[in-house]
Design an enzyme around this catalytic site. Structure first.
Site, short mmCIF file in Angstrom:
data_model
loop_
_atom_site.label_atom_id
_atom_site.label_comp_id
_atom_site.label_asym_id
_atom_site.label_seq_id
_atom_site.Cartn_x
_atom_site.Cartn_y
_atom_site.Cartn_z
N GLU A 189 0.85 -1.19 0.00
CA GLU A 189 0.00 0.00 0.00
C GLU A 189 0.88 1.24 0.00
O GLU A 189 1.75 1.38 0.87
CB GLU A 189 -0.90 0.04 1.23
CG GLU A 189 -2.03 -0.97 1.23
CD GLU A 189 -3.00 -0.73 2.37
OE1 GLU A 189 -4.18 -1.03 2.19
OE2 GLU A 189 -2.57 -0.24 3.44
N CYS A 190 0.66 2.12 -0.96
CA CYS A 190 1.33 3.41 -1.02
C CYS A 190 2.86 3.24 -0.95
O CYS A 190 3.47 2.84 -1.91
CB CYS A 190 0.80 4.35 0.06
SG CYS A 190 1.07 6.11 -0.28
N GLY A 191 3.48 3.53 0.20
CA GLY A 191 4.92 3.36 0.30
C GLY A 191 5.37 1.95 0.03
O GLY A 191 6.42 1.72 -0.58
#
Length: 439
Positions: free
Chosen positions: A325-327
């Site tokens: 997720e994201c990072g």
């Protein structure tokens, strides 16, 4: 039912987090058990709440969570004497279109839970006008009751007397007045406050905030203001991404909601943390790997040199699912370009290339319909979450993971990615942070 209060403000930057932490610590010192909550999608404040209260803090989100899920979250307060929930942004700030139970505004929680609002008013640069602002907030929405006001950043006794006179004229109770104290300003970075675990002087900051609350706030009156109309319900069932979950967990990968971790454990899953920054690989005995969001853009060189982590994750992904997720999504990609323009090699499970040099804020609630399964969620699942980052996608060549829209229903280009590895394992990632399944 456990009485509660919502600590809110007219806007961000008023000092409500400092007031929240000070109240948590001051009430804890008095022997009270206080359960903290945080309105909306925020990973950072709950860690500060835990440091001040000694209890895990959970996010409550009226846009993403159903009423039943919100009621179930109140079970976290079992054994507490009082609930304190911290608002987000301004009291009535939310998105234009409602989600499951509201538009995400802090006022939604006050109305849904029956919690009186304690307004934190930044009094700097004004006097009686502060009362007009507070009175407007108190009258804006039926079902939202302002139980009192805490005046923050008071400059002098005369300043305090002027504002108190205005509040009295407006019919509002002043529960306290706090002087401006630069020493307890919390350091910030691009996604909000610097994380709690990165602040070596955190307990000193909390102690200073608690002293301000003891000296400036009528804690007995504050406690007497608390009430509720909400009854805890059964906890929502949350499907874990696997039975044994390898979870990246360090300063670069720390953004995962406490209610998800609690739900995974409640379902019988075992969480096996590892640190990519310490060059640790996921446990090969796990059956899935989850890479949360965080700050990989601040640790590009360290991650690029973490060969044991990279090789271990690549080997793991050959036969088992990996989701970021994201990072975590950025770290699963081909490369990450930092703020100085330096390109760092990432794990390469996906073709994603992101740049923090070309910064652009991406912020808002998201709905997603999965075109490919992710661990714990089947193809076609409808999910609610949010997106918050400053990175720009330079290349996103893999199969889109989901159809993603914002809170108005408009499509967004951050669809995420999926790729089947040569050994059969499925690697998936998205800038979308999961909060809950759609109701």
């Amino acid at each position: 039912m456990i009485p509660g209060l919502l600590i809110a403000a007219p806007a961000s930057g008023t000092g409500k987090t400092t007031v929240m932490l000070g109240l948590l610590a001051a009430l804890r010192e008095r022997g009270l058990t206080v359960q903290p909550f945080k309105n909306g999608p925020d990973y950072i404040d709950p860690a500060f709440h835990r440091a001040a209260s000694g209890r895990d803090s959970f996010n409550l989100d009226s846009w993403a969570m159903s009423g039943a899920m919100l009621d179930g979250m109140l079970g976290a307060a079992e054994g507490a004497d009082l609930i304190l929930a911290e608002g987000s942004m301004g009291l009535f700030d939310g998105v234009a279109q409602k989600g499951a139970t509201g538009n995400g505004a802090s006022a939604d929680l006050a109305a849904l839970m029956g919690w009186p609002v304690i307004l934190v008013i930044d009094a700097s640069g004004q006097a009686q006008t502060a009362a007009a602002v507070a009175q407007g907030l108190a009258r804006f929405r039926a079902g939202v009751r302002v139980g009192g006001v805490i005046l923050n950043r008071i400059a002098s006794p005369r300043h305090k007397a002027l504002i108190r006179a205005g509040m009295e004229e407006a019919g509002l109770t002043v529960l306290g007045a706090v002087p401006k104290r630069a020493a307890i300003a919390m350091p910030e970075r691009h996604l909000g406050l610097v994380q709690a675990e990165e602040q070596p002087a955190l307990q000193a900051l909390i102690a200073e905030a608690a002293q301000l609350m003891r000296e400036g706030v009528d804690l007995d009156a504050l406690i007497a203001t608390a009430t509720t109309t909400a009854t805890p319900g059964p906890a929502a069932r949350i499907t874990p991404p696997g039975q044994r979950i390898a979870l990246a967990r360090d300063a670069a990968f720390s953004f995962i909601y406490p209610h998800l971790l609690q739900g995974w454990r409640a379902a019988g899953a075992e969480i096996l943390p590892f640190s990519p920054l310490a060059d640790e690989a996921p446990d090969p005995g796990a059956d899935t790997c989850w890479l949360p969001g965080g700050y990989p853009e601040l640790h590009g060189a360290t991650l690029a040199s973490a060969s044991r982590f990279r090789d271990g994750l690549q080997a793991f992904a050959q036969a088992k699912p990996v989701h970021g997720e994201c990072g975590g999504y950025m770290a699963m990609g081909e490369a990450l370009i930092d703020k100085d323009g330096t390109r760092h090699q990432m794990v390469g499970l996906l073709g994603l290339v992101t740049s923090f040099e070309k910064r652009k804020m991406h912020l808002g609630y998201r709905s997603a319909v999965l075109a490919e399964a992710i661990p714990g969620q089947p193809t076609g699942a409808r999910l609610k979450g949010h997106e918050f980052h400053y990175s720009t996608i330079l290349s996103q060549p893999d199969t889109p993971l989901a159809a993603v829209t914002d809170a108005t229903g408009a499509p967004v280009p951050e669809t995420g990615s999926s790729r089947r590895q040569p050994g059969g394992g499925l690697s998936t990632g998205t800038f979308f942070h999961l909060i809950a399944g759609a109701s």
